[in-house]
Design an enzyme around this catalytic site. Sequence first.
Site, PDB file in Angstrom:
ATOM      1  N   SER A  10      67.065  26.051  25.912  1.00  4.66           N
ATOM      2  CA  SER A  10      66.480  25.309  24.800  1.00  4.66           C
ATOM      3  C   SER A  10      67.503  24.292  24.339  1.00  4.66           C
ATOM      4  O   SER A  10      68.701  24.435  24.593  1.00  4.66           O
ATOM      5  CB  SER A  10      66.118  26.247  23.640  1.00  4.66           C
ATOM      6  OG  SER A  10      67.285  26.814  23.080  1.00  4.66           O
ATOM      7  N   THR A  11      67.066  23.259  23.659  1.00  7.33           N
ATOM      8  CA  THR A  11      67.974  22.195  23.210  1.00  7.33           C
ATOM      9  C   THR A  11      69.083  22.746  22.333  1.00  7.33           C
ATOM     10  O   THR A  11      70.258  22.415  22.484  1.00  7.33           O
ATOM     11  CB  THR A  11      67.193  21.116  22.448  1.00  7.33           C
ATOM     12  OG1 THR A  11      66.138  20.644  23.278  1.00  7.33           O
ATOM     13  CG2 THR A  11      68.094  19.957  22.084  1.00  7.33           C
TER      14      THR A  11
END
Length: 469
Positions: A10-11
């Site tokens: 995920s970012t």
Amino acid sequence: MTVALYCRVSTDEQAEHGFSIEDQQERLKAFAVSQGWTDYELYVDDGYSGTSLERPAMKRLLYHAQAGHIKAICVYRLDRLSRRQKDVLYLLEDIFEKHSIAFKSVTESFDTSTPFGKAMLGILAVFAQLERETIIERTTSGRRRRVHKGLWYGGRIPFGYEWDKENQRLLVVPDQAHIVRTIYRKYLEGESYNSIAEWAESQTNDRKFDHGVIRDMLMRPIYTGRMNNAGTLVDGQHEAIIEMPTWERVQREMANRAEGRTPAGDYLLSGLIRCGLCGAPGIHIVMHQRRKHTYYYYVCKAHHVRPKNSKTPMCTMDAKNQFKLEASVVEKLMNLALDPRSIEAELKQQQTEVNNSLEVVEDIEAKIKEVDRKLEVWYDNLEDESLDQDRVKRRITSLEDEKKRLLRRFSEIDVPSAQNKESLMDSFKLLRNLWNYATLAEQQAMLRALVKQIVIHPKTFDVSFVWNV
């Protein structure tokens, strides 16, 4: 059958912990080699949360697993599979074990064939979920509170600034800030990420530059004195290096290049030509005739370069003499610059094209959503043993092919931008006053600031423009 190497990040995780997709891929490939696996395929979910199985690569993985195409699945760490205990146990027991698929983790040792090994997996899944919830509570909210106040949230200091620990502020470093401004200027003049990186490397030893670093610098709103707070730009408590209009121009230029427009080359119209018959980009060619004469042309790429074994007929657009076409483009732009009413007519026509293109985009987007909805239903039907599974799989394949066609159509649509009249007038004024005194590079920069595309027409040197202010 093959081995599936699954990666996810995920970012927030990549920014906080460095679980980059590239690192995971390298570790998984190295592990595959160490195990003697030569037939493997990567499944990559970049920027997707581990709290849900609704991820594109995960769905593809599950489909191939249930279709019998996979003999083993390998991940960098168990929490890459999922951060929810329920999902981990579902995958291990109802999917992998049911279809005799081995499961491996590069950084964790367990044997799912024993009761103790299964118990260990359950414990690890619990801790993965707990860790995620703790990270969210401890870091995300804290970072957002700092960003909301306009304060730097931590991490590596952006090039162009230094950290004032005493006052908890980012301070501009003048010589680095000059390099940042030049990077933005060079990009707007048409230079590529790589050429800008090479230039920046020659200017300082404070930071290593490559095309990825340059791309990230051009995207970061922090250089405008603002910060990204969950998708909303807020004013930061630091000085801006780049003006907001310049940053916005750079974002538009990046979008243009992503759509296929190339950086400026050695010719005036490099990267701007589009074929009026087939929509393919134009390229510049040089032809030599018996070593006595040399001819310079702009041609449609689909006419000049045909893929091997292609059944698509070649475009019939004729070649355009370089000097005549360039002269025609400049003459038409100069005539427009002298007649504001003609510019308004051009803008009105382009706005009509914008509206038409948006209607097509909305139609394709609706069709893609409908296909996705149907795919969800048919993916669920894979678990229904009362249904004809061969029919289910054929339907899924058909829908996946339909989605690929829609996505290909979507990527080929070029939506012109609605233009600002005042900005367009200013650019025309600049071109009218400075064109005859500018170098080739300066003329290219003026053209690219004004024009997104130059559409050529058959059997004539007349052109039409797609504006890019």
